[in-house]
Structures are given as C-alpha cells and as structure tokens.
Design a protein around this motif. Sequence first.
Motif, PDB file in Angstrom:
ATOM      1  N   LEU A   1      54.914  23.328 -92.598  1.00  0.00           N
ATOM      2  CA  LEU A   1      53.848  22.745 -91.786  1.00  0.00           C
ATOM      3  C   LEU A   1      54.375  21.680 -90.837  1.00  0.00           C
ATOM      4  N   ALA A   2      55.424  20.982 -91.237  1.00  0.00           N
ATOM      5  CA  ALA A   2      55.987  19.918 -90.402  1.00  0.00           C
ATOM      6  C   ALA A   2      56.666  20.478 -89.159  1.00  0.00           C
ATOM      7  N   CYS A   3      57.070  21.746 -89.194  1.00  0.00           N
ATOM      8  CA  CYS A   3      57.765  22.342 -88.061  1.00  0.00           C
ATOM      9  C   CYS A   3      56.791  22.603 -86.912  1.00  0.00           C
ATOM     10  N   ASP A   4      57.332  22.800 -85.727  1.00  0.00           N
ATOM     11  CA  ASP A   4      56.507  22.992 -84.536  1.00  0.00           C
ATOM     12  C   ASP A   4      56.019  24.425 -84.391  1.00  0.00           C
ATOM     13  N   VAL A   5      56.811  25.372 -84.871  1.00  0.00           N
ATOM     14  CA  VAL A   5      56.490  26.795 -84.779  1.00  0.00           C
ATOM     15  C   VAL A   5      56.774  27.420 -86.137  1.00  0.00           C
ATOM     16  N   ARG A   6      55.888  28.320 -86.573  1.00  0.00           N
ATOM     17  CA  ARG A   6      56.096  29.008 -87.837  1.00  0.00           C
ATOM     18  C   ARG A   6      56.043  30.517 -87.617  1.00  0.00           C
TER      19      ARG A   6
ATOM     20  N   ALA B   1      56.573  34.097 -89.738  1.00  0.00           N
ATOM     21  CA  ALA B   1      56.515  34.510 -91.144  1.00  0.00           C
ATOM     22  C   ALA B   1      56.801  35.994 -91.294  1.00  0.00           C
ATOM     23  N   ALA B   2      57.578  36.308 -92.309  1.00  0.00           N
ATOM     24  CA  ALA B   2      57.731  37.707 -92.710  1.00  0.00           C
ATOM     25  C   ALA B   2      56.399  38.196 -93.264  1.00  0.00           C
ATOM     26  N   ALA B   3      56.139  39.480 -93.129  1.00  0.00           N
ATOM     27  CA  ALA B   3      54.861  40.032 -93.588  1.00  0.00           C
ATOM     28  C   ALA B   3      54.631  39.780 -95.070  1.00  0.00           C
ATOM     29  N   SER B   4      55.714  39.700 -95.858  1.00  0.00           N
ATOM     30  CA  SER B   4      55.573  39.500 -97.301  1.00  0.00           C
ATOM     31  C   SER B   4      55.516  38.029 -97.701  1.00  0.00           C
ATOM     32  N   ALA B   5      55.654  37.130 -96.741  1.00  0.00           N
ATOM     33  CA  ALA B   5      55.641  35.697 -97.062  1.00  0.00           C
ATOM     34  C   ALA B   5      54.281  35.280 -97.617  1.00  0.00           C
ATOM     35  N   THR B   6      54.303  34.270 -98.455  1.00  0.00           N
ATOM     36  CA  THR B   6      53.063  33.708 -98.994  1.00  0.00           C
ATOM     37  C   THR B   6      53.101  32.191 -98.875  1.00  0.00           C
ATOM     38  N   PHE B   7      51.919  31.600 -98.857  1.00  0.00           N
ATOM     39  CA  PHE B   7      51.767  30.160 -98.693  1.00  0.00           C
ATOM     40  C   PHE B   7      50.861  29.641 -99.811  1.00  0.00           C
ATOM     41  N   VAL B   8      51.378  28.705-100.592  1.00  0.00           N
ATOM     42  CA  VAL B   8      50.657  28.237-101.782  1.00  0.00           C
ATOM     43  C   VAL B   8      50.736  26.713-101.853  1.00  0.00           C
ATOM     44  N   PRO B   9      49.599  26.004-101.826  1.00  0.00           N
ATOM     45  CA  PRO B   9      49.657  24.548-101.932  1.00  0.00           C
ATOM     46  C   PRO B   9      50.264  24.074-103.252  1.00  0.00           C
ATOM     47  N   ALA B  10      49.851  24.666-104.364  1.00  0.00           N
ATOM     48  CA  ALA B  10      50.451  24.458-105.692  1.00  0.00           C
ATOM     49  C   ALA B  10      50.183  23.100-106.323  1.00  0.00           C
ATOM     50  N   TYR B  11      49.906  22.080-105.534  1.00  0.00           N
ATOM     51  CA  TYR B  11      49.801  20.727-106.095  1.00  0.00           C
ATOM     52  C   TYR B  11      48.713  20.606-107.156  1.00  0.00           C
TER      53      TYR B  11
ATOM     54  N   ARG C   1      44.608  19.031 -92.333  1.00  0.00           N
ATOM     55  CA  ARG C   1      43.331  18.566 -91.774  1.00  0.00           C
ATOM     56  C   ARG C   1      43.280  18.845 -90.279  1.00  0.00           C
ATOM     57  N   ARG C   2      44.408  18.669 -89.602  1.00  0.00           N
ATOM     58  CA  ARG C   2      44.455  18.938 -88.166  1.00  0.00           C
ATOM     59  C   ARG C   2      44.368  20.436 -87.874  1.00  0.00           C
ATOM     60  N   MET C   3      45.044  21.236 -88.679  1.00  0.00           N
ATOM     61  CA  MET C   3      45.084  22.678 -88.424  1.00  0.00           C
ATOM     62  C   MET C   3      43.787  23.383 -88.824  1.00  0.00           C
ATOM     63  N   LEU C   4      43.223  22.971 -89.953  1.00  0.00           N
ATOM     64  CA  LEU C   4      42.125  23.732 -90.550  1.00  0.00           C
ATOM     65  C   LEU C   4      40.777  23.029 -90.519  1.00  0.00           C
TER      66      LEU C   4
ATOM     67  N   ALA D   1      47.327  33.586 -93.195  1.00  0.00           N
ATOM     68  CA  ALA D   1      47.834  32.352 -92.595  1.00  0.00           C
ATOM     69  C   ALA D   1      47.818  32.450 -91.074  1.00  0.00           C
ATOM     70  N   ARG D   2      48.083  33.628 -90.565  1.00  0.00           N
ATOM     71  CA  ARG D   2      48.010  33.846 -89.114  1.00  0.00           C
ATOM     72  C   ARG D   2      46.576  33.724 -88.630  1.00  0.00           C
ATOM     73  N   LEU D   3      45.633  34.300 -89.366  1.00  0.00           N
ATOM     74  CA  LEU D   3      44.224  34.213 -88.980  1.00  0.00           C
ATOM     75  C   LEU D   3      43.730  32.769 -89.021  1.00  0.00           C
ATOM     76  N   TRP D   4      44.220  31.993 -89.962  1.00  0.00           N
ATOM     77  CA  TRP D   4      43.809  30.598 -90.097  1.00  0.00           C
ATOM     78  C   TRP D   4      44.467  29.689 -89.061  1.00  0.00           C
ATOM     79  N   GLY D   5      45.471  30.177 -88.370  1.00  0.00           N
ATOM     80  CA  GLY D   5      46.154  29.358 -87.388  1.00  0.00           C
ATOM     81  C   GLY D   5      47.314  28.559 -87.933  1.00  0.00           C
ATOM     82  N   ILE D   6      47.728  28.855 -89.172  1.00  0.00           N
ATOM     83  CA  ILE D   6      48.859  28.150 -89.773  1.00  0.00           C
ATOM     84  C   ILE D   6      50.174  28.732 -89.274  1.00  0.00           C
ATOM     85  N   VAL D   7      50.191  30.042 -89.077  1.00  0.00           N
ATOM     86  CA  VAL D   7      51.396  30.757 -88.664  1.00  0.00           C
ATOM     87  C   VAL D   7      51.220  31.242 -87.228  1.00  0.00           C
ATOM     88  N   ASN D   8      52.263  31.102 -86.425  1.00  0.00           N
ATOM     89  CA  ASN D   8      52.206  31.550 -85.035  1.00  0.00           C
ATOM     90  C   ASN D   8      52.345  33.061 -84.906  1.00  0.00           C
TER      91      ASN D   8
END
Length: 259
Positions: free
Chosen positions: A112-117, A119-129, A145-148, A168-175
């Motif tokens: 998320l800190a990067c400017d551009v993301r 992703a491979a089709a098999s990649a997953t994103f998990v908050p986990a905390y 909060r800024r992205m979503l 993640a692409r639909l949500w705007g997290i991934v470019n």
Amino acid sequence: MALVEISRADAVLTLTLNRPDRLNALDVAMADELKAALAAAADPAIRAVVITGAGRGFCAGQDLGRLEDHTPLDDLLREHYHPIVLLVRELEKPVIASVNGPAAGAGLSLALACDVRLAAASATFVPAYGKIALAPGAGATWFLRRMLGTARAFEWLATGARLSAADARLWGIVNEVVPDKKLEARTTEVAAQYAALPTRAVWEMKRLLDAAEDTTFALHLDDVARAQGALGRTRDYVEGRMAFAEGREPTFDGQPATE
C-alpha cells in the motif's frame, strides 16, 4: 544469503524480499536490510524502484515465529517497520510493488505504501491484524482510509477477509492485474515507463497528493506554486516545452532544479 536481493537494470532498482520458505515474512534482520536498500535507492541515477518477493509470496507480514510474548510491539514498529514505509513515501521517485503472491499484514502495508501496485492474478491481499488481535501497523489505516473510505476500510481491516487480485483491482487498491507468468515482464515494462518520466515532476506529484488532505485549499495552491517554481528550473521542463513545440517525444533526465 541476502534477505533483500538488489539488482539494477538501467535506471530501475529492484528489491526482492528473499525468505521464500517463509513467504518472505519480515523479521528484524530483513526489515533492516530493506531500510538500507531503500536509503541507497535515493541515488539520483535511480529513477524507479520495484519491490517484489522471491518464490510464491510477496510478503506474509511479520514473522510471528520470531516474536515472544513479551516483545514490545510499539518499539518494534517504530524502530524497524515504520521507517520502511516512511522511506517509501519519502523516496523522490516512483516505487512499484510487484505483488507476485500473498500480501498480508505488514506485507500488505508495504504494498500500500508504494505508488503503483501490479498484481499477479493469483495474488491475495489479507489485512490479518484482527486475526491476532492487533490494530493495523505500518500505515495500513492511513492508506486504506484514503483508498477505500472509512466504512469499507474498517470492514475489511476488522474482518480480515482475503481479497483476490481481481477484487483488489475493482476496489482501486491494485492498478493492474496480469497473468502470473507475465508479471515479471509487465513489471519490467511498467518500471521502465516510470523511469523515463520527468522524475522531479513525478516526485512533486507524489508529495502533493500525500500532503493534500492535511492542509487548506489555499495553502495547497501555494504549495503547488512553489513546486511549479522549482520544476520550472529543471532541464526536464525545458526539454518538455521544446519537445511539445517541435512535435516530438521528450527525453527526460530526471535531474533536480538548477539554482
């Protein structure tokens, strides 16, 4: 064995997290190597940076196996992990996350800190905390909060739901999402594209976007004027103007403004 492998092709520096047997989970040693590599990326000859992971994972977050019950988590964040995302945001050039597999916890925050993301089709994103009864660290709340927006960011962080690359692409997290086997080639292509841009102007765009929500509109406009004034003293600005007038593509060198 280096925990962060460093390679360079022309003006692009690639940093590869290298604990593939642990899905590149972060420990203190890896975090410190990554900090050092990001600091070295400030070299003006480097005009774009790629962060990716070795093997089948991007970064599975903090290696919980390396923590003990009495580990002071606030000190861990301040001394080892928060400096990483600060360095990414303060790096005066574009940083691209090439997410080749799971990005979880602190690994998600790093992406998320990067400017551009990308992703491979098999990649997953998990908050986990939430799964381990912690609040998100390393800037995840600030970025999401800024992205979503607050409502969706809260729901995702609290539930810790696994998000596919497509969602993640639909949500705007991934470019961009690309087939797994094409991720490396596409990352090379995108990184070269960003490295060819007017680096100082790209940095000011990055800086101004980060600062925009924390100021008034009038102060933001003043900040924009200051940025334009500095950029107007760069060779890239002169080259861009001349190329536009001559009907050709510009060739930028990314050098800072002259005094």
